[in-house]
Design an enzyme around this catalytic site. Sequence first.
Site, mmCIF file in Angstrom:
data_model
loop_
_atom_site.group_PDB
_atom_site.id
_atom_site.type_symbol
_atom_site.label_atom_id
_atom_site.label_comp_id
_atom_site.label_asym_id
_atom_site.label_seq_id
_atom_site.Cartn_x
_atom_site.Cartn_y
_atom_site.Cartn_z
ATOM 1 N N HIS A 23 -0.270 -8.372 -16.429
ATOM 2 C CA HIS A 23 -0.565 -8.630 -15.013
ATOM 3 C C HIS A 23 -1.679 -9.670 -14.950
ATOM 4 C CE1 HIS A 23 -0.236 -7.511 -10.787
ATOM 5 N NE2 HIS A 23 -1.553 -7.563 -10.710
ATOM 6 N N LYS A 168 2.430 -10.739 -2.742
ATOM 7 C CA LYS A 168 1.145 -11.380 -2.958
ATOM 8 C C LYS A 168 1.222 -12.206 -4.234
ATOM 9 C CE LYS A 168 -3.225 -9.478 -2.740
ATOM 10 N NZ LYS A 168 -4.402 -8.733 -3.201
ATOM 11 N N LYS A 170 -1.311 -14.115 -7.009
ATOM 12 C CA LYS A 170 -2.664 -14.287 -7.529
ATOM 13 C C LYS A 170 -2.771 -15.690 -8.102
ATOM 14 C CE LYS A 170 -4.365 -9.884 -7.536
ATOM 15 N NZ LYS A 170 -5.686 -9.474 -7.074
ATOM 16 N N ASP A 199 -3.930 -14.620 -3.014
ATOM 17 C CA ASP A 199 -5.265 -14.150 -3.394
ATOM 18 C C ASP A 199 -5.855 -15.138 -4.399
ATOM 19 O OD1 ASP A 199 -7.567 -12.829 -4.044
ATOM 20 O OD2 ASP A 199 -6.610 -11.069 -4.897
ATOM 21 N N GLU A 225 -6.528 -14.737 0.866
ATOM 22 C CA GLU A 225 -7.515 -13.722 0.480
ATOM 23 C C GLU A 225 -8.628 -14.315 -0.384
ATOM 24 O OE1 GLU A 225 -7.613 -9.477 -2.002
ATOM 25 O OE2 GLU A 225 -5.706 -10.320 -1.349
ATOM 26 N N ASP A 250 -12.375 -9.967 0.773
ATOM 27 C CA ASP A 250 -12.088 -8.872 -0.162
ATOM 28 C C ASP A 250 -13.359 -8.516 -0.922
ATOM 29 O OD1 ASP A 250 -11.162 -7.031 -1.982
ATOM 30 O OD2 ASP A 250 -9.964 -8.441 -3.132
ATOM 31 N N LYS A 274 -11.177 -1.277 -0.105
ATOM 32 C CA LYS A 274 -10.844 -0.600 -1.362
ATOM 33 C C LYS A 274 -11.872 0.501 -1.568
ATOM 34 C CE LYS A 274 -9.107 -4.880 -3.428
ATOM 35 N NZ LYS A 274 -9.360 -5.943 -4.413
ATOM 36 N N GLU A 328 -1.493 -2.560 -0.519
ATOM 37 C CA GLU A 328 -0.975 -3.030 -1.813
ATOM 38 C C GLU A 328 -1.100 -1.907 -2.846
ATOM 39 O OE1 GLU A 328 -3.399 -6.455 -2.810
ATOM 40 O OE2 GLU A 328 -5.113 -5.192 -3.326
#
Length: 374
Positions: A23, A168, A170, A199, A225, A250, A274, A328
């Site tokens: 990831h 999303k 990254k 993001d 983001e 964020d 979060k 998410e």
Amino acid sequence: MEKNPAILSVEASIIDLPTIRPHKLSMATMMKQTMVIIKITSTDGIIGWGESTTIGGMTYGPESPESMKLTVDQYISPLLIGKDATNINVLMHEINRNVKGNTFTKAGIETALLDSQGKRLGVSVAELFGGSINSKLPVLWTLASGNTEKDIEEAKHLIKINRHDTFKLKIGSNEPKKDVVHVVAIKKALGENIRITVDINQAWNEYTAKIWIKVLQDNGIDLIEQPIIKTNFDGLARLTEYFHVPIMADEAVATTEDAMKLCKIRGGSVFAIKIMKTGGLYNAAKIAGMAEASDIGLYGGTMLEGTIGSVASAHIFSTFTNLSWGTELFGPMLLTDDIVTNPMVFKDCKLELPKGPGLGIEVDEDKLNHYKRK
């Protein structure tokens, strides 16, 4: 008068769970997910579970799995042993007074206390906060292979089986033009009805952000983001005013104090909440209240927690009135195995809040011990 149950033990275990694929983030590539699982046992026999999870060791922030276990064992556990297990406000106040920072660790502890109290009272964690507004929450998927064609293929498959309709991406680890070309190609391939959020993970400076957000905005990207460093609050406010595509804070909106400052200057038109950043569910609820009062939308973020942390997040997110950007909470879907006997249900682009007291999940302690770091 019957005495309230007291806390008997507080245990923290580091576990490593394998992931379905690497990831890729701007600051690290995850090959597995490491989490700290908290187990709190009380004199009434009730066990509460919590999770403290970060990404990529210490590349994301100042807490690591090893430091979280140490903080629980050496500093937090002695504060809790023998104390009234039912008064979470008193317990968290005592922890906050004696342990500074360490929000990820505190989130896991608070979750375990809430799980215990929910089981004790026969109500869900969401009910401890007044109840769910929605028991099914939209959940997006992150396309993080780094390969454009592979990401398009993956997204099209997930759309076809109706598992996700929002994605999303990254970016930030490559040169901006390369990243933006990657994003725009995916948006064009998936079509205007599929929502794409980007993001940037703080990777750009304000000047670079102004140039490339314009391109993303012109190509129909739906949400941007944390494009710039989290400490540049005024820069976030300038970008929010400059663009009509929503800018989401964020990393910048971690604590209640951060949220208050950003609300005042409108540093972001969306906040990613979060529970690891906020230090638990109570603070997440406080930030949600500030955002609502400031007409700022909410997004239910993740630190790619496993089932325990994701379910805890889902409980508090389900109580928010302005969760306009969904969640998410796909962390458990990244894992090839789990430590719970009743995994989360993901269906029709949503996750379903587990039913039952506390978090509504059962931990498989044999599995926990199997994956526990020796």
